[in-house]
Design a protein around this motif. Structure first.
Motif, PDB file in Angstrom:
ATOM      1  N   THR A 287      -5.353  37.576  17.019  1.00  0.00           N
ATOM      2  CA  THR A 287      -4.565  38.804  17.122  1.00  0.00           C
ATOM      3  C   THR A 287      -5.374  39.876  17.855  1.00  0.00           C
ATOM      4  OG1 THR A 287      -5.365  39.761  15.049  1.00  0.00           O
ATOM      5  CG2 THR A 287      -3.508  38.225  14.900  1.00  0.00           C
ATOM      6  N   LEU A 295      -8.342  43.836  10.494  1.00  0.00           N
ATOM      7  CA  LEU A 295      -7.034  43.361  10.057  1.00  0.00           C
ATOM      8  C   LEU A 295      -6.988  43.426   8.526  1.00  0.00           C
ATOM      9  CD1 LEU A 295      -4.301  41.993  10.332  1.00  0.00           C
ATOM     10  CD2 LEU A 295      -5.466  39.801  10.642  1.00  0.00           C
ATOM     11  N   THR A 297      -4.078  43.847   6.200  1.00  0.00           N
ATOM     12  CA  THR A 297      -2.997  43.302   5.375  1.00  0.00           C
ATOM     13  C   THR A 297      -1.986  42.562   6.228  1.00  0.00           C
ATOM     14  OG1 THR A 297      -3.220  45.285   3.995  1.00  0.00           O
ATOM     15  CG2 THR A 297      -1.333  43.908   3.559  1.00  0.00           C
ATOM     16  N   LEU A 298      -1.344  41.558   5.605  1.00  0.00           N
ATOM     17  CA  LEU A 298      -0.241  40.865   6.270  1.00  0.00           C
ATOM     18  C   LEU A 298       0.845  40.569   5.251  1.00  0.00           C
ATOM     19  CD1 LEU A 298      -0.979  37.078   6.943  1.00  0.00           C
ATOM     20  CD2 LEU A 298      -1.968  38.379   5.082  1.00  0.00           C
ATOM     21  N   CYS A 300       4.539  37.987   5.137  1.00  0.00           N
ATOM     22  CA  CYS A 300       5.375  37.031   5.861  1.00  0.00           C
ATOM     23  C   CYS A 300       6.836  37.467   5.878  1.00  0.00           C
ATOM     24  CB  CYS A 300       5.291  35.650   5.205  1.00  0.00           C
ATOM     25  SG  CYS A 300       3.718  34.831   5.454  1.00  0.00           S
ATOM     26  N   ILE A 311       5.073  37.397  11.087  1.00  0.00           N
ATOM     27  CA  ILE A 311       4.058  37.979  10.204  1.00  0.00           C
ATOM     28  C   ILE A 311       3.837  39.441  10.568  1.00  0.00           C
ATOM     29  CG2 ILE A 311       1.692  37.788   9.357  1.00  0.00           C
ATOM     30  CD1 ILE A 311       1.753  34.860  10.386  1.00  0.00           C
ATOM     31  N   TRP A 312       4.119  40.335   9.617  1.00  0.00           N
ATOM     32  CA  TRP A 312       3.813  41.752   9.794  1.00  0.00           C
ATOM     33  C   TRP A 312       2.359  42.012   9.398  1.00  0.00           C
ATOM     34  CZ3 TRP A 312       6.205  45.354  12.431  1.00  0.00           C
ATOM     35  CH2 TRP A 312       7.586  45.286  12.625  1.00  0.00           C
ATOM     36  N   THR A 313       1.678  42.871  10.171  1.00  0.00           N
ATOM     37  CA  THR A 313       0.267  43.160   9.921  1.00  0.00           C
ATOM     38  C   THR A 313      -0.003  44.654  10.064  1.00  0.00           C
ATOM     39  OG1 THR A 313      -0.343  42.882  12.257  1.00  0.00           O
ATOM     40  CG2 THR A 313      -0.414  40.906  10.854  1.00  0.00           C
ATOM     41  N   TYR A 545      -0.831  31.996   4.268  1.00  0.00           N
ATOM     42  CA  TYR A 545      -1.325  32.706   5.445  1.00  0.00           C
ATOM     43  C   TYR A 545      -2.481  33.604   5.017  1.00  0.00           C
ATOM     44  CZ  TYR A 545       2.917  31.092   7.712  1.00  0.00           C
ATOM     45  OH  TYR A 545       3.902  30.304   8.243  1.00  0.00           O
ATOM     46  N   ALA A 547      -5.283  36.420   6.321  1.00  0.00           N
ATOM     47  CA  ALA A 547      -5.718  37.365   7.347  1.00  0.00           C
ATOM     48  C   ALA A 547      -7.189  37.681   7.118  1.00  0.00           C
ATOM     49  CB  ALA A 547      -4.895  38.644   7.276  1.00  0.00           C
ATOM     50  N   ILE A 554      -5.544  34.950  11.901  1.00  0.00           N
ATOM     51  CA  ILE A 554      -4.611  34.579  10.847  1.00  0.00           C
ATOM     52  C   ILE A 554      -4.576  33.056  10.780  1.00  0.00           C
ATOM     53  CG2 ILE A 554      -2.220  34.635  10.049  1.00  0.00           C
ATOM     54  CD1 ILE A 554      -1.864  37.271  11.539  1.00  0.00           C
TER      55      ILE A 554
END
Length: 560
Positions: A287, A295, A297-298, A300, A311-313, A545, A547, A554
């Motif tokens: 990423t 990075l 937090t993520l 799904c 995947i939101w990050t 997943y 991060a 990821i």
């Protein structure tokens, strides 16, 4: 009509000889001893009788003697007669015996009942006391409101007051009756499942061929789990006194029943996924994060098709980024205030939630438009959040002024629950450490909070009562250090297993603890070259997943 001309031998020219030939041929055809079906494939050595497969169960149900049923095979024809002999064991090494074939069916049914069906009923059972408690609290609240209103009016309103109390009791009785009926039905189902499990285990622990042959699966009776009763409780409303006293005193809103099937009980949860021997990374995505933009937090955005998962990050800058599984950036949304987001979560409808620590707000992103959902009082700040199975928002809040931490449940923008203290000793459930904390709701509706500062994972039930505190396995306690369990990211899967990222590498590699729903350690994921502090998320298909904060990578991990 059947044509027998082709069956007539050349020498059978008379009616008498043809009849004799038919009788002789009938004797050559074996028949089932019970139903007289031709060519029965089975044979009982003890009784010396031929049997078709459907009649085997009836035959061995005769307990007056022992039975030994095997497979018979038809030999090649010799002359005009068919000869039969019992098959030797070597000829049927590849064939599955009745017991073994039934054993597989029973073991599959047993696993489905124990791992998938029974837990769903148990979740419903645990929810009934909570609903009853909410009913009681709501009823008491309404009674207090009615009493207070009554004190401000004349005795003329007594009749109206008594009528309302009567209606309330009637509503309570109806609601409680409905809850009791569903609870009773649920308990019956649990009892039936438990009895069925015990019977299946009894069969599996025996070599009684009769039990195996007569076994009939009853799982279908329990698969259709009834939907959970959802009660919209009545409310008391009042108006200014103007004309009619009855209307001005106030009235109770009607209650209504509705049933919901929440995401924890989705059909996918019937697919039991045991832990695999060797977890493995099945996909790794690079990423834009890393170095100066960690990075953090993520979350799904799951899809039934793995390849469609997004995947939101969020990291150290003011951008919320959405990635696909190829690692390509799909969307980038700046925060409303320009501050860095502290945590992200995805709603049941697929919208994005994020926390703004400095602005003390929780915001939602809909069609790239940002709206504030919750604005906190001055002293409190949102540090972590998740979305519950009912669609409520669970937020973990810190209070710097008082060094306090609590969990608050919101329905929309309204606070409906606050969890802060242990109901037994009155001590705080969540130590304030000013360190990173994470929150998630388990499939069984427990609320799980990890705190790297205190080295604990605290799990409470839906009502906020402490279930257990996890501080790491004994292997994390090594001299001369007391403990180096350092939990960061936390997530749960479809079987209520809890996954916790352990980001202490003093005496072991970075790893992930997997716990059962009661906090018992199951295993590590420590073979996937994990690095540094980690955030976790699990999709609908139980893919994990991870991060990695510093590398910005990821990793998609298969562990079950």
């Amino acid at each position: 009509m059947y044509h027998y001309g082709s069956l007539l031998p050349e020498f059978c020219t008379s009616t008498g000889s043809w009849t004799m030939e038919l009788r002789r041929r009938a004797k050559d055809v074996l028949q089932c001893h019970l139903c007289e079906s031709p060519d029965p494939p089975m044979y009982c050595d003890i009784c010396q009788t031929h049997l078709c497969k459907p009649c085997v169960g009836e035959h061995i149900s005769d307990e007056s003697k022992k039975h030994k049923v095997g497979v018979f095979k038809k030999q090649e024809k010799q002359g005009s007669r068919a000869k039969y002999r019992k098959c030797s064991p070597n000829e049927h090494e590849a064939e599955t015996s009745i017991i073994e074939s039934q054993r597989q069916v029973i073991e599959k049914d047993l696993q489905e009942l124990e791992k998938c069906i029974l837990p769903r009923y148990q979740v419903m059972a645990s929810n009934f006391p909570i609903q009853k408690e909410e009913l009681q609290k709501n009823s008491q609240k309404l009674k207090n409101a009615i009493d207070k209103r009554r004190e401000n009016l004349n005795l003329i309103l007594t009749t109206i007051y008594l009528r309302l109390k009567f209606n309330l009791r009637k509503m309570d009785a109806i609601i409680l009756g409905a809850l009791n009926r569903q609870e009773e039905e649920n308990n019956k189902a649990i009892s039936g499942i438990t009895t069925n499990i015990e019977n299946m285990k009894k069969i599996l622990n025996s070599n009684d061929e009769r039990l195996f042959s007569t076994y009939i699966s009853k799982n279908s009776e329990f698969k259709n789990v009834p939907p959970m009763l959802n009660i919209s409780l009545p409310k008391f409303t009042h108006h200014q006194i103007e004309e009619e006293l009855f209307e001005e005193f106030g009235s109770l809103s009607s209650f209504k029943f509705s049933y919901r099937v929440d995401s924890p009980w989705a059909e996918s949860s019937l697919q039991y996924r045991p832990l695999i021997k060797e977890p493995r990374v099945i996909k790794q995505m690079d990423t834009e994060y890393g170095d100066t933009n960690l990075l953090h937090t993520l979350s799904c955005l799951s899809s039934h098709n793995d390849e469609d998962t997004r995947i939101w990050t969020c990291g150290d800058d003011d951008k919320l980024r959405l990635y696909d599984l190829r690692g390509e950036l799909v969307k980038s949304v700046p925060t409303k205030s320009g501050n860095r987001p502290w945590d992200v979560a995805v709603t049941k409808s697929g919208d994005l939630l994020y926390t703004d620590y400095k602005e003390k707000t929780v915001n939602i992103v809909k069609n790239s438009q940002i709206q504030t959902v919750v604005r906190l009082p001055r002293a409190w700040e949102p540090v972590a959040l998740c979305v519950s199975s009912t669609g409520d928002l669970l937020a973990l809040l810190d209070c710097d002024d008082k060094d306090e931490t609590k969990v608050v449940r919101y329905a929309g923008s309204s606070e409906i629950q606050s969890i802060q203290y242990n109901s037994i000793d009155g001590e705080p459930l969540y130590p304030y450490t000013a360190c990173h904390t994470h929150i998630c709701e388990n499939r069984n509706l427990d609320i799980c909070v990890s705190n790297c500062g205190s080295g604990t994972v605290v799990v409470v039930n839906q009502a906020g009562k402490l279930r257990f505190t996890y501080t790491g396995t004994p292997s994390t306690i090594e001299e001369p250090y007391m403990t180096w369990f350092n939990p960061y990211g936390i997530a749960t899967d479809s079987h209520s297993r809890i996954l916790v990222a352990d980001c202490s590498s003093r005496n072991h590699p970075y790893r992930i603890h997997i716990l059962d729903p009661d906090g018992q350690f199951l295993r590590f994921i420590d073979n996937c070259q994990l690095q540094g502090q980690m955030s976790l998320s699990v999709d609908k298909n139980d893919n994990l997943y991870v991060a990695e904060w510093e590398s910005g990578k990821i990793k998609k991990i298969k562990y079950c």
